[in-house]
Design an enzyme around this catalytic site. Structure first.
Site, mmCIF file in Angstrom:
data_model
loop_
_atom_site.group_PDB
_atom_site.id
_atom_site.type_symbol
_atom_site.label_atom_id
_atom_site.label_comp_id
_atom_site.label_asym_id
_atom_site.label_seq_id
_atom_site.Cartn_x
_atom_site.Cartn_y
_atom_site.Cartn_z
ATOM 1 N N HIS A 364 0.788 -1.228 0.000
ATOM 2 C CA HIS A 364 0.000 0.000 0.000
ATOM 3 C C HIS A 364 0.820 1.277 0.000
ATOM 4 C CE1 HIS A 364 -4.238 -1.082 0.565
ATOM 5 N NE2 HIS A 364 -3.766 -2.195 1.089
ATOM 6 N N LYS A 555 -8.620 14.497 4.049
ATOM 7 C CA LYS A 555 -7.791 13.291 4.075
ATOM 8 C C LYS A 555 -6.890 13.431 5.288
ATOM 9 C CE LYS A 555 -6.238 14.280 -0.153
ATOM 10 N NZ LYS A 555 -6.188 13.043 -0.898
ATOM 11 N N ARG A 556 -6.152 12.374 5.653
ATOM 12 C CA ARG A 556 -5.219 12.514 6.764
ATOM 13 C C ARG A 556 -4.270 13.682 6.491
ATOM 14 N NH1 ARG A 556 -5.183 8.545 10.918
ATOM 15 N NH2 ARG A 556 -3.481 9.836 11.698
ATOM 16 N N LYS A 561 0.954 14.775 1.491
ATOM 17 C CA LYS A 561 -0.329 15.125 0.855
ATOM 18 C C LYS A 561 -0.431 16.627 0.567
ATOM 19 C CE LYS A 561 -2.909 11.200 2.916
ATOM 20 N NZ LYS A 561 -3.752 10.552 1.879
ATOM 21 N N THR A 663 -8.252 7.043 -2.520
ATOM 22 C CA THR A 663 -9.616 6.617 -2.829
ATOM 23 C C THR A 663 -10.562 7.794 -2.664
ATOM 24 O OG1 THR A 663 -9.778 5.805 -0.558
ATOM 25 C CG2 THR A 663 -9.384 4.164 -2.298
ATOM 26 N N LYS A 667 -14.112 9.077 -4.742
ATOM 27 C CA LYS A 667 -15.413 9.431 -4.160
ATOM 28 C C LYS A 667 -15.852 10.819 -4.627
ATOM 29 C CE LYS A 667 -13.672 7.278 -0.047
ATOM 30 N NZ LYS A 667 -13.224 7.619 1.320
HETATM 31 C C1 LIG Z 1 -11.870 7.812 1.615
HETATM 32 C C2 LIG Z 1 -11.432 8.150 2.969
HETATM 33 C C3 LIG Z 1 -10.078 8.360 3.242
HETATM 34 C C4 LIG Z 1 -9.018 8.278 2.163
HETATM 35 O O1 LIG Z 1 -8.868 9.533 1.576
HETATM 36 P P1 LIG Z 1 -7.619 9.849 0.613
HETATM 37 O O2 LIG Z 1 -7.988 11.178 0.035
HETATM 38 O O3 LIG Z 1 -7.585 8.785 -0.421
HETATM 39 O O4 LIG Z 1 -6.419 9.902 1.464
HETATM 40 C C5 LIG Z 1 -9.705 8.683 4.521
HETATM 41 N N1 LIG Z 1 -10.610 8.788 5.500
HETATM 42 C C6 LIG Z 1 -11.924 8.614 5.282
HETATM 43 C C7 LIG Z 1 -12.890 8.778 6.416
HETATM 44 C C8 LIG Z 1 -12.377 8.270 4.017
HETATM 45 O O5 LIG Z 1 -13.690 8.069 3.823
#
Ligand SMILES: *Cc1c(COP(=O)(O)O)cnc(C)c1O
Length: 845
Positions: A364, A555-556, A561, A663, A667
């Site tokens: 990952h 995101k985190r 990032k 991911t 979304k």
């Molecule tokens: C989808 C999701 C992530 C992943 O987000 P990235 O932008 O791909 O880092 C992290 N936390 C939550 C709650 C999510 O739904």
């Protein structure tokens, strides 16, 4: 059935639901309808739904027992499922009936849905991926068990106090968890520490046994995972640590009551709390204990299920494919070997064949600081038998390397499971690569980088072993559940098939030029934005214009990032407006959200930077509200339900080569957001699918980043040669956003000026220019809406259903196993369901 009969049976079902609520309020919650709290009602409704799921679950289990089909076991230290009630209602096709039944009972289903605490059993993307995969496995009718850890405290809750992140403990189990069922009779024992002994077996052959110093019991808690409008229900089986029931009461006899209780508490600490570090390896002993604990329980469980209908474990791999979600469960390699050899008395070669054919490994991350490697001493102290097995695996493997690449000492030291370059470590990625039948990356670009760089040696050694399975997300949760307005619009336009066949969204393409459809599309987005604007006004007293562009990065929080690159853009706009108040800057709301690891100094300071910049800009009268900044606290799945549907612009701005897939990017795009992004992770494939003309690309690509860094990157040169960048950095350094305090952001500014590991400065100019194009495009509403429709229409590839089918074909070799309904649910004679004739108790997987 004619229409009237249909209506009658619907009425009857609604009546039964209402009876179910009343029954559960009275008998399960033990309150009357007058004294019941809202939580009592939530639990009563949830239990009423769970009873209906149990019926399907029992059917699925029985169907599997009759005709055994391969089962996918997804081993993951994290499952970030999000709340269950709404999702289960949608998947079971029961939303409308529950809505009516609750309404007729005087309840508000939406209110009850909002009440549900989410199980925060994951950090971010990796845990959420596991949850999307569970949904798709069930929906694609593939028998599966998700194996993980039932953390008593999940991911911390984040509060923002004085602009800083504050961590609060997550007591998700406190209100009661209606979805799980404890299966005490399926508990497993797990050993730790101790020593090993050689003895001679029945036929005089040398065998080893492990005498652990302590034993802990793993008790499974099952949560049903229903597929979308199918009868298949899979299970998420999470292990909780308890002291063995037979534990030593000698302490009691000698009067040491507290000593005995202490042991019990020690046992339970293993599953107490989730480590909140995303993409950061910590090397804590308790973490290795957690990993071994859930892996051992899960493998023992698989073996128990297999032996129920098989004489031996010779063909374990015909019944199970076990996917390791990152290296967190990679101790499965020596543990399966130990179970096969020490417990089930296999010889090495056969045990090794079974192990290698059963396990598969997903990589990952490429971040060096995320790579798991355990100090030898720590590992040996906790798992002495496993270290012996690892040494033996390594010896045999290195012989293989020597034969294939004679005289290549560097290669040997790179590929060895044991890192001997300094203090010795066990490298878990190497262990996982050797002990599995397939290795996969999570996006085309990531897999390519694995093959060319990180795992190049493995690619040479085993050509074809490294495969790609691009991540995906489930359209059930991430469109149907979270964006009901868009769901209705799409269903009215092209029907419902897309919910399980996401490529059908292509039918929307032809509507992108239809004015009335475009208007309807725009209206959905605007209503989603208005809802959030109302919420922000109510909670934060911040006035938001729903016509403003919602520009979002959730995101985190991590330097790679690059949330701070986003901030540099915001301050650039601020400076431009301050310098020229009449300048045309279309209104934007910048939204940030995300948790920082509690020990991650820079990430926490990035949050403080965002909130401090917000404080100044939101309150500057010169800005006339054209820029607003909002940090949403406690970003989690529930917040995601609100955020993805409201977004116009999705920020996917990581340094190229750093984000394995992402991911969140998927979304957003599915919900009609346009992306501004680098060529990183799945962004590359998203851009390919939606078309370069519908994607805002900027920045260096991975090869450019690498060559820039190889040639000696100097961020100071960019600072000195770009006036706007210089102004932005100087403004932060001057204390403008920190009440004159020049120290607060100095560590951030200094790290950018002197190192800038993630090359923000090199990408700054291109990012700002690209953002200008974004702003101009947004002002052309028709053009923007058209691009938005095309983004959604072309996201079919990123359904996790596609990912699961890829895994099924490329790696697991499993097929769909549709379950028929055979067992009655409703008691005609007072029996809960008609017991099937061969219903053996231990048969329950
Ligand atoms: C989808 C999701 C992530 C992943 O987000 P990235 O932008 O791909 O880092 C992290 N936390 C939550 C709650 C999510 O739904």
């Amino acid at each position: 059935m004619d229409l009237k009969q249909k209506e009658d049976s619907r009425k009857e079902r609604i009546q039964k639901l209402k009876r179910g609520f009343a029954y559960n309020i009275f008998y399960r919650q033990g309150v009357t309808q007058k004294t019941a709290s809202l939580n009592d009602y939530y639990l009563a409704v949830a239990h009423t739904l769970r009873d209906r799921m149990q019926h399907l679950f029992v059917n699925s289990v029985q169907a599997l027992l009759e005709k055994d089909s391969k089962i996918v076991c997804y081993l993951s230290a994290e499952f970030l499922t999000g709340p269950h009630l709404h999702n289960n209602l949608v998947n079971l096709g029961l939303y409308e009936e529950f809505e009516q039944a609750t309404r007729e009972t005087g309840l508000n289903l939406k209110e009850l849905i909002d009440l549900e605490e989410e199980p925060g059993l994951g950090n971010g993307g990796l845990g959420r991926l596991a949850a999307c995969y569970l949904d798709s496995l069930a929906s694609q009718q593939i028998p599966a068990i998700g194996y993980g850890i039932r953390y008593e405290y999940g991911m911390f809750d984040q509060e923002i106090a004085d602009g800083w992140q504050k961590e609060l403990s997550d007591c998700w189990l406190h209100p009661g968890n209606p979805w799980e069922i404890k299966k005490a009779d399926m508990a497993c024992d797990v050993g730790f520490g101790g020593h090993t002994e050689i003895y001679h077996g029945e036929h005089g052959n040398r065998r080893t046994r492990w005498i652990p110093a302590r034993v802990i019991t793993g008790v499974p808690y099952d949560t049903p995972i229903p597929g979308y409008k199918v009868n298949n229900v899979n299970v998420l089986r999470l292990w909780s640590a308890e002291a063995p029931t037979s534990f030593d009461f000698a302490d009691f006899n000698t009067g040491d009551y507290y000593g005995a209780v202490k042991d019990k508490i020690m046992a339970e600490t293993i599953t107490k709390v989730l480590y909140p570090n995303d993409e950061q390896f910590q090397g804590k002993k308790l973490r290795l204990e957690q990993q071994f604990f859930f892996v051992s329980c899960s493998l023992q469980d698989m073996i128990r299920i297999h032996l129920h209908s098989n004489e031996s474990l010779d063909d374990l791999y015909d019944d199970f494919a076990a996917q390791l979600n990152d290296t967190h469960p990679s101790v499965a390699v020596p543990e399966l070997m130990r179970l096969l050899m020490d417990v089930h008395l296999y010889e090495w070669d056969k045990a090794w064949e079974i192990t290698k054919k059963t396990l598969c490994y997903t990589n990952h991350t490429l971040l060096p600081e995320a790579m798991e490697k355990w100090q030898i001493e720590l590992f040996e102290d906790l798992l002495p038998r496993h270290l012996e097995i690892i040494y033996e695996i390594n010896n045999r493997f290195l012989d293989e390397v020597r034969i294939k690449f004679p005289g290549d000492a560097d290669r040997l030291s790179r590929m060895s499971i044991i890192d001997e370059s300094g203090p010795r470590y066990v490298r878990m990625a190497n262990l996982a690569c050797i002990g599995s039948k397939a290795i996969n990356g999570v996006a085309a670009m990531h897999t390519d980088l694995l093959r060319r760089h990180t795992l190049a040696d493995w690619n040479t050694m085993y050509p074809g072993k490294i495969r790609n399975v691009t991540n995906g997300v489930t359209p059930r949760r991430w469109i149907a559940v979270s964006n009901p307005r868009l769901t209705k619009l799409i269903c009215d336009a092209i029907g419902e098939q897309w919910i399980t066949r996401l490529d059908k969204l292509r039918d929307l393409e032809k509507l992108a030029d239809d004015t009335s459809f475009r208007d309807a599309w725009y209206k959905v987005k605007k209503e989603n934005k208005q809802d959030v604007a109302n919420l922000i006004l109510k909670k934060e007293h911040l006035q938001i214009d729903p016509e403003a562009m919602f520009d979002v990065q959730v995101k985190r929080i991590h330097e790679y990032k690059r949330q701070h690159l986003n901030v540099l853009h915001i301050i650039t706009l601020y400076n431009r407006i301050k310098a020229n108040p009449a300048i045309d800057v279309p209104p934007r709301l910048f939204v940030f959200g995300g948790k920082a690891a509690p020990g991650y100094f820079m990430a926490k300071r990035m949050i403080k930077l965002i909130t401090s910049v917000a404080q100044i800009i939101n309150n500057d009268p010169d800005i006339h509200g054209r820029i607003k900044i909002f940090f949403i606290p406690n970003y989690n799945v529930k917040i995601g339900h609100i955020v993805y549907p409201m977004t116009d612009l999705s920020e996917q701005i990581s340094q190229a080569g750093m984000e394995a897939s992402g991911t969140g990017n998927m979304k957003f795009s599915m919900n009609g957001a346009l992306t501004i992004g680098t060529l990183d992770g799945a962004n590359v494939e998203i851009r390919e699918e939606v078309g370069a003309e519908n994607f805002f690309l900027f920045g260096l690509n991975v090869d450019e980043v690498m060559s820039l860094q190889a040639s000696g990157y100097s961020p100071m040169d960019y600072y000195n040669s770009n006036d706007e960048l210089k102004q932005v950095i100087d403004l932060i350094a001057s204390g403008h956003f920190s009440g004159g305090d020049q120290e607060l952001f100095r560590p951030l500014v200094d790290s950018l000026l002197h190192e800038d590991k993630y090359t923000l400065f090199a990408d700054y100019k291109d990012y700002i220019n690209c953002q200008e194009r974004v702003g101009q495009t947004y002002q052309d509403r028709d053009c923007w809406t058209r691009m938005s429709i095309l983004n959604t229409a072309r996201m079919g590839k990123f359904s996790s259903d596609r990912s699961i089918m890829d895994y099924s074909r490329k790696i697991w070799d499993v097929k769909a196993f549709p379950v028929e309904l055979k067992w009655e649910r409703l008691p005609k004679d007072g029996v809960l369901f008609t017991p099937p004739t061969n219903n053996k108790k231990e048969a329950q997987p």
